[in-house]
Motif scaffolding. Structure first.
Motif, PDB file in Angstrom:
ATOM      1  N   GLU A 213       4.551  -7.000   1.326  1.00 55.01           N
ATOM      2  CA  GLU A 213       4.363  -5.605   1.715  1.00 55.01           C
ATOM      3  C   GLU A 213       3.618  -5.537   3.045  1.00 55.01           C
ATOM      4  O   GLU A 213       2.816  -6.417   3.354  1.00 55.01           O
TER       5      GLU A 213
ATOM      6  N   SER B  81      -2.027  -2.434   4.754  1.00 57.73           N
ATOM      7  CA  SER B  81      -2.466  -1.039   4.822  1.00 57.73           C
ATOM      8  C   SER B  81      -3.318  -0.838   6.077  1.00 57.73           C
ATOM      9  O   SER B  81      -3.825  -1.800   6.656  1.00 57.73           O
TER      10      SER B  81
ATOM     11  N   ARG C 130      -6.653  -2.511   6.049  1.00 54.14           N
ATOM     12  CA  ARG C 130      -6.659  -3.936   6.338  1.00 54.14           C
ATOM     13  C   ARG C 130      -6.645  -4.192   7.847  1.00 54.14           C
ATOM     14  O   ARG C 130      -7.269  -5.124   8.332  1.00 54.14           O
TER      15      ARG C 130
END
Length: 66
Positions: free
Chosen positions: A10, A13, A16
Motif C-alpha cells: 500500500e 500515509s 509516514r
C-alpha cells in the motif's frame, strides 16, 4: 497467488511522509547545517577581540623573533 499478495504494497500515509521528513531533518539536515555554520558566528564580546589581537606572522617564525 500467495506471492502476488506479498508483493502488493500500500502507498504510505501522509503521516509516514511527515515522520520520515522529521527523521531526516534531525539526522541529516540539522547536523550538516550546524557543521557548516558553526564557524561563521563571530561573538561580539570584548574578550574575543583581545584574543584575536595577538596574531603571529608566519614570516616571524623563521627569524626566531618570537
Amino acid at each position: 497467488m500467495p506471492v502476488r499478495w506479498v508483493l502488493e504494497v500500500e502507498p504510505p500515509s501522509p503521516l509516514r511522509y511527515v515522520m520520515g521528513a522529521l527523521i531526516m531533518m534531525i539526522g541529516v539536515v540539522f547536523p550538516v547545517g550546524y557543521m557548516m555554520f558553526r564557524n561563521k558566528r563571530v561573538p561580539s564580546s570584548s574578550s574575543y577581540s583581545k584574543q584575536t589581537e595577538q596574531r603571529v606572522d608566519i614570516r616571524d617564525i623563521g627569524n626566531g623573533d618570537l
